[in-house]
Scaffold this active site. Structure first.
Site, PDB file in Angstrom:
ATOM      1  CG  HIS A 162       0.160 -18.296   0.948  1.00 61.79           C
ATOM      2  ND1 HIS A 162       1.280 -17.779  -0.007  1.00 61.79           N
ATOM      3  CD2 HIS A 162      -0.127 -17.153   1.735  1.00 61.79           C
ATOM      4  CE1 HIS A 162       1.203 -16.329   0.153  1.00 61.79           C
ATOM      5  NE2 HIS A 162       0.534 -15.790   1.114  1.00 61.79           N
ATOM      6  CG  ASP A 163      -2.391 -15.279  -1.059  1.00 59.99           C
ATOM      7  OD1 ASP A 163      -2.628 -15.207   0.208  1.00 59.99           O
ATOM      8  OD2 ASP A 163      -1.320 -14.433  -1.283  1.00 59.99           O
ATOM      9  NE  ARG A 182       5.049 -14.084  -1.882  1.00 61.47           N
ATOM     10  CZ  ARG A 182       3.856 -13.444  -1.169  1.00 61.47           C
ATOM     11  NH1 ARG A 182       4.225 -12.675  -0.181  1.00 61.47           N
ATOM     12  NH2 ARG A 182       2.793 -13.607  -1.675  1.00 61.47           N
ATOM     13  CG  ASP A 192      -3.302 -11.710   6.347  1.00 60.54           C
ATOM     14  OD1 ASP A 192      -3.780 -12.807   5.896  1.00 60.54           O
ATOM     15  OD2 ASP A 192      -2.679 -10.882   5.369  1.00 60.54           O
ATOM     16  CD  GLU A 231       1.637 -11.014  -3.166  1.00 60.22           C
ATOM     17  OE1 GLU A 231       0.375 -11.811  -3.058  1.00 60.22           O
ATOM     18  OE2 GLU A 231       1.545  -9.932  -2.469  1.00 60.22           O
ATOM     19  CD  GLN A 257      -2.844  -7.824   7.345  1.00 56.36           C
ATOM     20  OE1 GLN A 257      -3.941  -7.921   7.043  1.00 56.36           O
ATOM     21  NE2 GLN A 257      -2.192  -8.696   7.031  1.00 56.36           N
ATOM     22  NE  ARG A 292      -6.262 -15.361   2.589  1.00 61.52           N
ATOM     23  CZ  ARG A 292      -5.444 -14.376   2.750  1.00 61.52           C
ATOM     24  NH1 ARG A 292      -4.691 -13.795   1.717  1.00 61.52           N
ATOM     25  NH2 ARG A 292      -5.659 -13.688   4.044  1.00 61.52           N
ATOM     26  CG  ASP A 296       2.790  -9.516   1.153  1.00 62.68           C
ATOM     27  OD1 ASP A 296       2.407 -10.374   0.641  1.00 62.68           O
ATOM     28  OD2 ASP A 296       2.063  -8.602   1.891  1.00 62.68           O
ATOM     29  CG  HIS A 356       0.219  -4.396   5.492  1.00 60.02           C
ATOM     30  ND1 HIS A 356      -0.100  -4.699   4.205  1.00 60.02           N
ATOM     31  CD2 HIS A 356       0.441  -5.682   6.029  1.00 60.02           C
ATOM     32  CE1 HIS A 356      -0.335  -5.904   3.966  1.00 60.02           C
ATOM     33  NE2 HIS A 356      -0.131  -6.684   4.862  1.00 60.02           N
TER      34      HIS A 356
HETATM   35  C1  GLC Z   1      -0.171 -10.984  -0.146  1.00 56.81           C
HETATM   36  C2  GLC Z   1      -0.143 -12.393   0.936  1.00 56.81           C
HETATM   37  C3  GLC Z   1      -1.355 -12.467   1.373  1.00 56.81           C
HETATM   38  C4  GLC Z   1      -1.565 -11.412   2.272  1.00 56.81           C
HETATM   39  C5  GLC Z   1      -1.476 -10.024   1.780  1.00 56.81           C
HETATM   40  C6  GLC Z   1      -1.547  -8.853   2.780  1.00 56.81           C
HETATM   41  O1  GLC Z   1      -0.895 -11.127  -0.891  1.00 56.81           O
HETATM   42  O2  GLC Z   1       0.307 -13.444  -0.052  1.00 56.81           O
HETATM   43  O3  GLC Z   1      -1.449 -13.777   1.776  1.00 56.81           O
HETATM   44  O4  GLC Z   1      -2.763 -11.627   2.857  1.00 56.81           O
HETATM   45  O5  GLC Z   1      -0.466  -9.840   1.121  1.00 56.81           O
HETATM   46  O6  GLC Z   1      -0.244  -8.988   3.358  1.00 56.81           O
END
Ligand code: GLC
Length: 643
Positions: free
Chosen positions: A393-394, A280, A139, A324, A250, A518, A282, A182
């Site tokens: 990146h998302d 950051r 991922d 995030e 995950q 993505r 996540d 995760h």
């Molecule tokens: C966050 C990341 C993303 C990822 C998700 C799961 O949103 O920016 O790219 O797929 O977390 O970790």
């Protein structure tokens, strides 16, 4: 909490080698200031469990040990940052988010690109995940199998330390991720759980049959409905169902187990000691799960974040925390904390609402939805700030509230359908080349993948060899980036956008990526592409130059520091929105037609310097100003004579 607790903390930390001598005084001061918060939050979350005293002791020990192993250099940087109160709000900070391998080859290669980044004006680097993750199921690095070892694809731990030292030398900042929600199913905890170790099985949510998973899935939205439907995966080794909210590989960590929190806090503080300036976190909205809820943005998730922030404040105070949370605007605000904890949760949050609303305004040529939402977005507590961005990146999701769509005069369902058509390029008037991501036939939801340039029209214009369309595409890019860079907070560019990189469809041929579009906006940057910036007539050269100029403009005026000084104002036409900070009035025209608007209600003199073009702008006697398609002005009051 009572005095006893303070005595206890003092004793514990002394046992861990921290003396009450002068050198450690800042630590003791911070510990005493946070003591109540640490204790109160920990016991609110875990107080009902057996042995909480023991797990709390281990939690405090993690903090003390992290502080003990913090380098002198970082301790003195902590002190500098403390003097420069709210350093994260400085207008001199400009970031770029990048994949180490796709941008620079590896960590050593990235060091060689620092001159390039400085030439652009970027001084904060967000390294997308660099810790170990299985190549075939990563991922993009967000499935971590070892939180403390750099993946050999990117280099070694020493390479990361060298990069950090070089950044420090250049006065640049380092941002990186901690994936808390995760782990990879290849992480040692998951491996031990699969082997049947009950201690590590309790790190995850595992169920012998489908009864609880079925009940939970009834209220849990799907994150990746196409590629990873549902929120549980059957694991044959354990003969059990495991919670996997994101991809099947995950595994969601169970934060109701204090051992999980303690282990994660130790990793977080370890990153602080690597010299990370901005961490950051996540997907923090997902870290607490409860039957009968969406399992997102629950109160306990916020208590955990406040506790993490408090631990960081004591042990590694120079590290800011970025949440995030990609949610509806009101919910994103929760990550700054409320009530007594206001401003004491995340230092920064992704301004996902602003980002999506800019794409909304660009599609409709109507800024009313963007304007109405400022009522929420601008309530951010002083001292905290936004991470502003147009792309990352998302994917882009349109998760803003229906009520403002309605107030702006649109029908929410149809409006969202239009946005999906427009940005995926299906709408006849659309200049965009995007891809629908996360299409959910049950809810009709979908998000958008695609690079800034491809969404703004560069890719189509180049295909059609249409110079007028290309000009418009570049104007759209400038508008989007100007709005983002002049907002305050930390603008985070996304690598490749500074060169107008278009979509990269090669992911479709790679089975480890083809299920996730993505990757269309995660290009590999070639040296040739980068070289083209020197040619001022090339698309790359023009787009690079406009970024450089916008960044320089932001840095030249400390009024762009984020002191909550933004005032938004609508004009007499919905395509144009005004944003004032002190004597600077920026106006953004999201429409594709020329437009003349009246600037009433603001005392903008008839002759005013436009800081963007360097030319004096003349308002008509009636206070009117004319805009070309997608034009913006950055007017500085009281400066026409210098124009
Ligand atoms: C966050 C990341 C993303 C990822 C998700 C799961 O949103 O920016 O790219 O797929 O977390 O970790």
């Amino acid at each position: 909490m009572n005095l006893n607790h303070l005595d206890q903390l003092t004793q514990w930390c002394s046992e861990d080698g921290i003396k009450t001598q002068a050198a450690d005084r800042p630590f003791w001061n911070r510990l005493m200031a946070e003591a109540h918060t640490l204790h109160d939050l920990f016991f609110q979350i875990y107080g009902h469990q057996p042995n909480t005293e023991t797990t709390y002791r281990a939690f405090i020990r993690g903090i003390a040990q992290a502080y003990s192993s913090r380098s002198k250099a970082l301790k003195s940087r902590d002190a500098q940052k403390a003097i420069k109160d709210a350093w994260i709000t400085d207008q001199n900070l400009v970031g770029m988010s990048l994949y180490v391998d796709r941008f620079g080859g590896d960590l050593k290669g990235l060091v060689k690109q620092l001159d390039y980044l400085e030439e652009l004006g970027v001084n904060a680097l967000h390294l997308l995940p660099v810790m170990k993750s299985p190549a075939e199921a990563s991922d993009g690095g967000y499935a971590v199998s070892d939180y403390r070892s750099v993946d050999p694809r990117f280099g070694s731990n020493k390479d990361l330390a060298d990069l950090q030292a070089e950044l420090l030398k250049r006065g640049m900042y380092l941002m990186t991720d901690i994936v808390v929600n995760h782990t990879s199913d290849q992480h040692p905890w998951a491996i031990k759980a699969k082997e049947g170790d009950p201690f590590y099985q309790s790190f995850y949510y595992t169920y012998a049959d489908r009864s609880i998973p079925d009940q939970m899935e009834a209220t849990m939205p799907e994150v990746f409905p196409e590629s990873a439907p549902g929120s549980f995966t059957f694991n044959s080794e354990m003969n059990a169902w495991v919670m996997t909210v994101f991809h099947h590989y995950q595994w969601d960590l169970n934060f109701s187990n204090p051992q999980v929190l303690n282990a994660m806090v130790e990793h977080i503080l370890y990153y602080g000691n690597l010299g990370v300036d901005i961490l950051r976190i996540d997907a923090p909205a997902f870290i607490w799960k409860q039957m009968g809820t969406t399992c997102q943005n629950l109160p306990q998730a916020h208590l955990l974040l406040q506790l993490i922030k408090s631990a960081v404040r004591v042990a590694t105070p120079g590290m800011a925390i970025l949440g995030e949370a990609i949610l509806a605007p009101e919910q994103i605000m929760d990550f700054f904390g409320h009530g007594l904890m206001q401003g004491r949760e995340c230092d920064l949050a992704y301004n996902a609402a602003q980002m999506a609303l800019q794409w909304d305004a660009l599609a409709t040529g109507d800024t009313r939805n963007l304007w109405l939402n400022q009522a929420i977005i601008s309530r951010k507590p002083l001292g905290t700030t936004w991470l502003n961005y147009t792309r990352c990146h998302d994917d882009i999701g349109f998760g803003f509230e229906d009520k403002y769509i309605e107030q702006a005069g649109f029908t929410p369902y149809l409006h969202r359908a239009f946005l999906k058509d427009y940005w995926s390029g299906q709408h006849p008037d659309s200049p965009a080349k995007g891809m629908l991501f996360g299409v959910n036939p049950k809810t009709n939801d979908a998000r958008i993948s695609g690079t800034l340039a491809s969404l703004c029209g560069v890719e189509k214009a180049l295909e059609l060899d249409d110079t007028t369309a290309l000009e418009r595409a570049i104007a759209r890019i400038a508008l989007m980036q100007a709005q983002c860079l002049l907002l305050g907070g930390i603008p985070m560019l996304y690598y490749g956008d500074e060169l107008g990189h278009i979509n990269d469809y090669s992911f479709q041929d790679d089975p480890s990526k083809s299920y996730d579009n993505r990757w269309v906006h995660r290009p590999i940057i070639s040296a040739e592409k980068r070289k083209k910036r020197a040619d001022q007539a090339s698309v790359e050269g023009r787009i690079f130059a406009l970024h450089q100029k916008l960044i320089a403009l932001r840095k030249a005026h400390d009024i762009f520091a984020d002191t909550n000084n933004v005032q938004w104002w609508p004009t007499d036409h919905p395509s144009v929105i005004g944003m004032s900070r002190g004597s600077i009035h920026a106006l953004f025209h999201y429409g594709g037609q020329s437009k003349t608007v009246t600037l009433s209600g603001r005392s903008i003199p008839q002759k005013t310097l436009d800081l963007w073009t360097g030319k004096t702008v003349n308002l008509s006697n009636e206070g009117q100003l004319t805009f070309a398609p997608y034009q913006f002005y950055v007017l500085q009051q009281g400066s026409s004579d210098r124009g």
